[in-house]
Scaffold this motif. Sequence first.
Motif, mmCIF file in Angstrom:
data_model
loop_
_atom_site.group_PDB
_atom_site.id
_atom_site.type_symbol
_atom_site.label_atom_id
_atom_site.label_comp_id
_atom_site.label_asym_id
_atom_site.label_seq_id
_atom_site.Cartn_x
_atom_site.Cartn_y
_atom_site.Cartn_z
ATOM 1 N N ASP A 285 5.417 4.303 37.184
ATOM 2 C CA ASP A 285 6.587 4.980 36.613
ATOM 3 C C ASP A 285 7.445 5.558 37.726
ATOM 4 O OD1 ASP A 285 6.039 5.008 33.600
ATOM 5 O OD2 ASP A 285 4.169 5.827 34.406
ATOM 6 N N PHE A 286 8.741 5.291 37.671
ATOM 7 C CA PHE A 286 9.680 5.902 38.614
ATOM 8 C C PHE A 286 11.089 5.799 38.037
ATOM 9 C CE2 PHE A 286 9.297 1.478 39.789
ATOM 10 C CZ PHE A 286 10.581 1.072 40.089
ATOM 11 N N THR A 287 11.985 6.590 38.601
ATOM 12 C CA THR A 287 13.365 6.644 38.119
ATOM 13 C C THR A 287 14.322 6.519 39.288
ATOM 14 O OG1 THR A 287 12.710 8.102 36.294
ATOM 15 C CG2 THR A 287 15.050 8.000 36.822
ATOM 16 N N LEU A 288 15.403 5.773 39.072
ATOM 17 C CA LEU A 288 16.470 5.655 40.050
ATOM 18 C C LEU A 288 17.715 6.336 39.500
ATOM 19 C CD1 LEU A 288 16.019 1.906 41.089
ATOM 20 C CD2 LEU A 288 15.217 3.935 42.336
ATOM 21 N N HIS A 289 18.267 7.258 40.280
ATOM 22 C CA HIS A 289 19.507 7.945 39.911
ATOM 23 C C HIS A 289 20.570 7.616 40.954
ATOM 24 C CE1 HIS A 289 17.575 10.505 36.879
ATOM 25 N NE2 HIS A 289 16.603 10.722 37.765
ATOM 26 N N SER A 290 21.814 7.595 40.537
ATOM 27 C CA SER A 290 22.908 7.407 41.482
ATOM 28 C C SER A 290 23.989 8.441 41.240
ATOM 29 C CB SER A 290 23.505 5.999 41.353
ATOM 30 O OG SER A 290 24.642 5.865 42.180
ATOM 31 N N GLN A 291 24.629 8.867 42.336
ATOM 32 C CA GLN A 291 25.726 9.830 42.230
ATOM 33 C C GLN A 291 26.966 9.190 41.604
ATOM 34 O OE1 GLN A 291 26.279 11.343 46.209
ATOM 35 N NE2 GLN A 291 24.077 11.430 46.561
ATOM 36 N N VAL A 292 27.055 7.874 41.676
ATOM 37 C CA VAL A 292 28.174 7.137 41.069
ATOM 38 C C VAL A 292 27.580 5.975 40.275
ATOM 39 C CG1 VAL A 292 29.777 7.739 42.911
ATOM 40 C CG2 VAL A 292 28.438 5.637 43.078
ATOM 41 N N THR A 307 24.123 5.023 35.764
ATOM 42 C CA THR A 307 23.933 6.141 36.695
ATOM 43 C C THR A 307 22.465 6.486 36.847
ATOM 44 O OG1 THR A 307 24.281 7.718 34.875
ATOM 45 C CG2 THR A 307 26.196 7.147 36.231
ATOM 46 N N SER A 308 21.608 5.988 35.955
ATOM 47 C CA SER A 308 20.169 6.250 36.073
ATOM 48 C C SER A 308 19.402 5.211 35.271
ATOM 49 C CB SER A 308 19.829 7.658 35.576
ATOM 50 O OG SER A 308 20.253 7.827 34.240
ATOM 51 N N VAL A 309 18.233 4.842 35.796
ATOM 52 C CA VAL A 309 17.368 3.868 35.138
ATOM 53 C C VAL A 309 15.921 4.300 35.332
ATOM 54 C CG1 VAL A 309 16.816 1.424 34.834
ATOM 55 C CG2 VAL A 309 18.997 2.080 35.894
ATOM 56 N N GLN A 310 15.146 4.246 34.260
ATOM 57 C CA GLN A 310 13.722 4.571 34.318
ATOM 58 C C GLN A 310 12.922 3.274 34.253
ATOM 59 O OE1 GLN A 310 12.502 7.284 31.266
ATOM 60 N NE2 GLN A 310 10.449 7.549 32.102
ATOM 61 N N PHE A 311 12.000 3.090 35.209
ATOM 62 C CA PHE A 311 11.218 1.861 35.296
ATOM 63 C C PHE A 311 9.744 2.136 35.000
ATOM 64 C CE2 PHE A 311 14.919 0.855 37.838
ATOM 65 C CZ PHE A 311 15.158 -0.483 37.532
ATOM 66 N N THR A 312 9.124 1.192 34.305
ATOM 67 C CA THR A 312 7.699 1.258 34.010
ATOM 68 C C THR A 312 7.067 -0.100 34.280
ATOM 69 O OG1 THR A 312 8.122 2.852 32.233
ATOM 70 C CG2 THR A 312 5.956 1.804 32.261
ATOM 71 N N GLY A 313 5.961 -0.109 34.987
ATOM 72 C CA GLY A 313 5.180 -1.326 35.172
ATOM 73 C C GLY A 313 4.095 -1.402 34.119
ATOM 74 N N VAL A 314 4.104 -2.457 33.329
ATOM 75 C CA VAL A 314 3.142 -2.604 32.224
ATOM 76 C C VAL A 314 2.204 -3.761 32.558
ATOM 77 C CG1 VAL A 314 2.853 -2.970 29.755
ATOM 78 C CG2 VAL A 314 4.875 -1.752 30.600
ATOM 79 N N ARG A 315 0.957 -3.448 32.818
ATOM 80 C CA ARG A 315 -0.025 -4.484 33.132
ATOM 81 C C ARG A 315 -0.456 -5.225 31.861
ATOM 82 N NH1 ARG A 315 -0.921 -0.422 36.801
ATOM 83 N NH2 ARG A 315 -1.457 -1.018 38.949
ATOM 84 N N ARG A 316 -0.803 -6.498 32.035
ATOM 85 C CA ARG A 316 -1.353 -7.324 30.973
ATOM 86 C C ARG A 316 -0.505 -7.217 29.689
ATOM 87 N NH1 ARG A 316 -6.001 -9.561 31.938
ATOM 88 N NH2 ARG A 316 -6.456 -9.812 29.727
ATOM 89 N N ALA A 317 0.756 -7.605 29.824
ATOM 90 C CA ALA A 317 1.703 -7.454 28.732
ATOM 91 C C ALA A 317 1.857 -8.710 27.871
ATOM 92 C CB ALA A 317 3.065 -7.041 29.270
ATOM 93 N N LEU A 318 1.647 -9.906 28.478
ATOM 94 C CA LEU A 318 1.963 -11.135 27.748
ATOM 95 C C LEU A 318 1.096 -12.293 28.264
ATOM 96 C CD1 LEU A 318 4.021 -12.363 25.659
ATOM 97 C CD2 LEU A 318 5.432 -12.983 27.649
ATOM 98 N N ARG A 319 0.649 -13.137 27.328
ATOM 99 C CA ARG A 319 -0.123 -14.332 27.703
ATOM 100 C C ARG A 319 0.827 -15.489 28.017
ATOM 101 N NH1 ARG A 319 -4.024 -15.281 22.759
ATOM 102 N NH2 ARG A 319 -2.072 -14.730 21.696
ATOM 103 N N VAL A 320 0.539 -16.198 29.111
ATOM 104 C CA VAL A 320 1.383 -17.307 29.579
ATOM 105 C C VAL A 320 0.501 -18.526 29.799
ATOM 106 C CG1 VAL A 320 3.020 -18.074 31.319
ATOM 107 C CG2 VAL A 320 2.916 -15.649 30.697
ATOM 108 N N ILE A 321 0.963 -19.675 29.319
ATOM 109 C CA ILE A 321 0.259 -20.925 29.553
ATOM 110 C C ILE A 321 0.554 -21.401 30.973
ATOM 111 C CG2 ILE A 321 0.014 -23.331 28.842
ATOM 112 C CD1 ILE A 321 -1.042 -21.381 26.787
ATOM 113 N N VAL A 322 -0.464 -21.646 31.765
ATOM 114 C CA VAL A 322 -0.290 -22.122 33.150
ATOM 115 C C VAL A 322 -1.359 -23.172 33.473
ATOM 116 C CG1 VAL A 322 0.795 -20.053 34.081
ATOM 117 C CG2 VAL A 322 -1.686 -20.182 33.994
#
Length: 322
Positions: A285-292, A307-322
Amino acid sequence: MRALLVVNPAATTTSARTRDVLSHALASDLKLEVATTEYRGHARDLARKAAEDGQTELVIALGGDGTVNEIVNGLLHHGPDPTALPRLAVVPGGSTNVFARALGLPNDVVEATGALLHALRERSERTVGLGLAAGVPGTEDSEVPARWFTFCAGYGFDAGVIGRVEQHREQGKRSTHPLYVRQVLRQFLNEPHRRRGTIALERPGEETVEDLVLATVCNTAPWTYLGNRPLYAVPGTSFDTGLDLLGLARLTLTSATRYGTQLLTSTPDRGPHGKHAVSLHDLTDFTLHSQVPLPLQMDGDHLGLRTSVQFTGVRRALRVIV
């Protein structure tokens, strides 16, 4: 297995012939429905319906990274549930196809189709982590809907480049690597904050990192490709861990040349580094803010100014055929 093939006819290397050959090959192994996208966001809508019908077991994307992103956001509209949601498969049909190539899939449609058929017969799949970006409560971007991304997001400089490329594509130009290179140069020449950035990175329990010119968020490695050359922003990034971040606090001509050279010569073990570079690994979890207000992109899709974005890393979110 009941499957939905979502085809983006506007993708760079996708054609009606490609669609017909692929659907014919898949129909011998699957109960296949084929849908062609007709507007921006259509792939998301199709994937959401597939996730909600309770019968579709597999959604196949024929298109580029933008098509894949839309499908992922449709599948995960109600949140991640790997055991219940349809699996995702990708046949690359775009110009770069970062997500498919990061999974180890061939970048050729025919070869990728053969690999997909083999994986289906062998029941070969993996569960990947994804990134989620949302508006920050209490800010002017608080009502911005959350959005998933598969391989990267960018805030600041690289998102501005994506915006420039999209403007040219809207004028009928094809998305090519020389076009991207030209827009990188133009974005650099017109970047007003390259000597002193406006972005602040906030993490729970850590000191704020300030004055970043750009922040590149990675969910896998490589970050992208220039032709067949992989570029590694933060080596060691993986679908199996949290998010990684590369931040640059200065983009003068000298530093931009140095970081650009480091990026072009990057390897799985070494990426851009130096006094004004910040590399962080396995963030949840982290957030990016900007003055502009600054541009934001996800998986190569320009999403406007934030002007701001909150990010979350979600492990094991989706099954993919490979």
